[in-house]
Enzyme design. Structure first.
Site, PDB file in Angstrom:
ATOM      1  N   GLU A 149      -6.045  -3.183  -4.350  1.00 29.24           N
ATOM      2  CA  GLU A 149      -7.066  -3.514  -3.359  1.00 29.24           C
ATOM      3  C   GLU A 149      -6.734  -4.848  -2.677  1.00 29.24           C
ATOM      4  OE1 GLU A 149      -8.813  -1.146  -2.532  1.00 29.24           O
ATOM      5  OE2 GLU A 149     -10.445  -0.639  -3.878  1.00 29.24           O
ATOM      6  N   HIS A 154      -5.382  -0.642   1.289  1.00 26.91           N
ATOM      7  CA  HIS A 154      -4.933  -0.541  -0.109  1.00 26.91           C
ATOM      8  C   HIS A 154      -3.871   0.541  -0.271  1.00 26.91           C
ATOM      9  CE1 HIS A 154      -8.231   2.592  -1.478  1.00 26.91           C
ATOM     10  NE2 HIS A 154      -7.239   3.169  -0.844  1.00 26.91           N
TER      11      HIS A 154
HETATM   12  P1  PGA Z   1      -6.847   9.656   1.749  1.00 28.02           P
HETATM   13  O1  PGA Z   1      -6.960   8.337   0.893  1.00 28.02           O
HETATM   14  O2  PGA Z   1      -5.468  10.150   1.558  1.00 28.02           O
HETATM   15  O3  PGA Z   1      -7.859  10.600   1.151  1.00 28.02           O
HETATM   16  O4  PGA Z   1      -7.125   9.266   3.173  1.00 28.02           O
HETATM   17  C1  PGA Z   1      -6.023   7.358   1.061  1.00 28.02           C
HETATM   18  C2  PGA Z   1      -6.268   6.212   0.122  1.00 28.02           C
HETATM   19  O5  PGA Z   1      -7.410   5.743   0.033  1.00 28.02           O
HETATM   20  O6  PGA Z   1      -5.303   5.768  -0.516  1.00 28.02           O
END
Ligand code: PGA
Length: 252
Positions: free
Chosen positions: A152, A147
């Protein structure tokens, strides 16, 4: 939705580590601001963009970069999570970027997480982005399911701002941002059509846990089951990875 052909213009840079990746990302955003002092900039929150935001803020202040005519947009928000909750995207952007830069409230635009307001919130954000002539630069991360923001799996690539039901993986991974177990069901997000219309789109990914999804981003068909594959069609897209995230990626 599968796109068969894609632009070869997207660039990929593999950097040594998280720090270098963050420096390059911050530098790209600064280039945008220098080219267009009234740029409209959109930022993801999360662990990945944290250091980019810190470096960007430090450089803007240390180098006296004029951002007084820039506009800042938050990419997404958890529905139902208030801004004072440390796990909210608003809390993140306020603390790592907007407060440090001493932005005035009319320079930043964040989604209200109240579900009853979501239709008008999406419209307000869409209108603002359109009125600005589109985003000049968007900085995004990638979830383990591919995503971008809360776009999503299976979301149409053509969506503008919208509310999404969160994927199970997003809900479980999302717990890391909160001090206590938190009910997460929906998110409000800038859509992939805004990303595609952005003059520059930067996707950053670091750490071994992102290696499998980054391999899929490069090797899968461009397919909305893995929303981030759309980056391959962006005429001015840039993917920045550290060596660990790029470990399984073969760039052809
Ligand atoms: P993260 O999340 O930067 O905390 O790894 C990424 C996301 O889910 O878009």
């Amino acid at each position: 939705m599968i796109l068969k052909s894609y632009s070869q213009k997207m660039q990929t840079l593999i950097l040594k580590d998280y720090e270098e990746m963050s420096q390059v990302a911050a530098n790209e955003i600064i280039k945008t601001i220098r080219q267009k002092p009234n740029a409209t900039l959109c930022f993801a929150s999360g662990d990945t963009p944290k250091r980019t935001c810190q470096i960007l803020a430090e450089r803007i202040l240390n180098e006296n970069i004029d951002i007084s005519n820039c506009q800042f947009i938050g990419l997404d928000e958890w529905i139902g999570i208030p801004p004072e909750n440390e796990g909210s995207c608003t809390y993140f952007l306020m603390n790592y970027l907007f407060k440090t830069l001493n932005l005035s409230p009319n320079q930043y635009h964040l989604f209200n997480a109240d579900e009853t307001k979501s239709v008008e919130e999406c419209k307000k954000m869409d209108d603002f982005i359109n009125k600005s002539g589109g985003l000049d630069c968007i900085l995004v991360g990638i979830g383990l399911n591919g995503h971008i923001g809360f776009n999503e799996p299976n979301i149409p690539f053509t969506n503008y701002c919208h509310v999404a039901e969160l994927d199970e993986l997003t809900v479980s991974v999302g717990q890391k941002y909160f001090n206590t177990a938190t009910l997460l069901t929906k998110g409000i997000t800038v859509g992939l059509q805004h990303l595609m219309e952005a003059k520059k789109a930067i996707l950053i990914a670091n750490g071994a846990k992102k290696a499998t999804i980054m391999k899929a981003v490069y090797e899968s068909e461009i397919n909305n089951q893995i929303p981030a594959t759309i980056m391959r069609t962006h005429p001015n897209g840039l993917i920045l990875m550290d060596e660990a995230a790029a470990d399984l990626v073969v760039i052809r």
